[in-house]
Design an enzyme around this catalytic site. Structure first.
Site, mmCIF file in Angstrom:
data_model
loop_
_atom_site.group_PDB
_atom_site.id
_atom_site.type_symbol
_atom_site.label_atom_id
_atom_site.label_comp_id
_atom_site.label_asym_id
_atom_site.label_seq_id
_atom_site.Cartn_x
_atom_site.Cartn_y
_atom_site.Cartn_z
ATOM 1 N N LYS A 81 -15.106 -6.997 4.755
ATOM 2 C CA LYS A 81 -14.073 -7.917 5.237
ATOM 3 C C LYS A 81 -14.003 -8.007 6.766
ATOM 4 C CE LYS A 81 -11.194 -7.497 1.148
ATOM 5 N NZ LYS A 81 -10.000 -6.896 0.550
ATOM 6 N N SER B 140 -2.943 -7.783 3.057
ATOM 7 C CA SER B 140 -3.251 -7.613 4.489
ATOM 8 C C SER B 140 -3.702 -8.936 5.093
ATOM 9 C CB SER B 140 -4.345 -6.559 4.672
ATOM 10 O OG SER B 140 -3.926 -5.328 4.154
ATOM 11 N N HIS C 275 0.842 -1.212 0.000
ATOM 12 C CA HIS C 275 0.000 0.000 0.000
ATOM 13 C C HIS C 275 0.873 1.257 0.000
ATOM 14 C CE1 HIS C 275 -3.164 -2.577 2.270
ATOM 15 N NE2 HIS C 275 -3.624 -2.393 1.052
HETATM 16 O O1 PNS Z 1 -8.524 -2.879 -0.196
HETATM 17 P P1 PNS Z 1 -9.840 -3.494 -0.478
HETATM 18 O O2 PNS Z 1 -10.408 -4.144 0.730
HETATM 19 O O3 PNS Z 1 -9.788 -4.416 -1.658
HETATM 20 O O4 PNS Z 1 -10.811 -2.284 -0.857
HETATM 21 C C1 PNS Z 1 -12.100 -2.507 -1.334
HETATM 22 C C2 PNS Z 1 -12.924 -1.204 -1.268
HETATM 23 C C3 PNS Z 1 -13.021 -0.702 0.140
HETATM 24 C C4 PNS Z 1 -12.256 -0.148 -2.140
HETATM 25 C C5 PNS Z 1 -14.331 -1.527 -1.861
HETATM 26 O O5 PNS Z 1 -14.887 -2.599 -1.175
HETATM 27 C C6 PNS Z 1 -15.274 -0.325 -1.787
HETATM 28 O O6 PNS Z 1 -15.181 0.569 -2.607
HETATM 29 N N1 PNS Z 1 -16.189 -0.306 -0.796
HETATM 30 C C7 PNS Z 1 -17.143 0.751 -0.628
HETATM 31 C C8 PNS Z 1 -18.530 0.297 -1.054
HETATM 32 C C9 PNS Z 1 -18.731 0.456 -2.539
HETATM 33 O O7 PNS Z 1 -18.648 1.528 -3.095
HETATM 34 N N2 PNS Z 1 -19.052 -0.668 -3.244
HETATM 35 C C10 PNS Z 1 -19.293 -0.640 -4.668
HETATM 36 C C11 PNS Z 1 -18.026 -0.794 -5.473
HETATM 37 S S1 PNS Z 1 -17.605 -2.499 -5.663
#
Ligand code: PNS
Length: 165
Positions: free
Chosen positions: A44, A133, A20
């Site tokens: 998660k 992670s 990251h």
């Molecule tokens: O690092 P990660 O856990 O892969 O990040 C994923 C994240 C947080 C970017 C994604 O789950 C997200 O954008 N969550 C917010 C909810 C959302 O907008 N969902 C629709 C897009 S898939």
């Protein structure tokens, strides 16, 4: 719209890894302002609270000389957060081919929700290519050394956390 380019680097960051940090440093050079967006209630079920994750990242940023990075947490849709911050770009790091399908789908969903917002992918640097992670937590839980995966501070916090769970 201004010429200043603001990008959002979203994620769960549970916890922040060297992978990251690599994406953060490189994005901060590419854009005028970088907002690290921490998803508070990620699907998660994070080990660390949103506040802890914000503090962890701020601690790492203090060691960088870049002043154009801010850290914020958000709830709800990512595109709504990006709009609220007057940004138009989402940064995502791409590690292995395995990431591609999920990332491609996510960028498509976000594009469907908000056509003006573009996702920009940065390839992970070789030496931090396979860090996740999830693996960092598993290695810590099983007593392994995460020195090459996370910062010293995160390593310490992880060990403390697993003592108490
Ligand atoms: O690092 P990660 O856990 O892969 O990040 C994923 C994240 C947080 C970017 C994604 O789950 C997200 O954008 N969550 C917010 C909810 C959302 O907008 N969902 C629709 C897009 S898939």
């Amino acid at each position: 719209m201004t010429n200043k380019k603001t990008a959002v680097y979203p994620g769960t960051f549970d916890p922040i890894t060297l992978g990251h940090l690599d994406i953060i440093k490189r994005s901060a050079i590419l854009f005028d302002k970088l907002i690290i967006g921490i998803a508070e209630n990620s699907q998660k079920s994070p080990l660390f609270s949103a506040n802890d994750r914000v503090d962890m990242i701020k601690y790492e940023l203090d060691k960088l000389y870049t002043k154009n990075i801010v850290v914020k947490s958000f709830n709800g849709l990512l595109v709504e957060f990006v709009k609220k911050e007057s940004a138009h770009i989402i940064i995502r790091g791409l590690r292995a081919v395995a990431d591609f399908e999920y990332e491609f789908q996510m960028s498509f969903v976000n594009k469907t929700l908000e056509n003006k917002i573009e996702t920009v992918f940065l390839p992970a640097t070789e030496n931090v290519h396979f860090i996740s992670s999830t693996f960092v937590k598993e290695v810590t839980k099983l007593g392994g050394n995460t020195k090459k995966l996370v910062s010293q501070n995160v390593q310490k916090l992880l060990i403390e956390k697993f003592k108490n769970v």
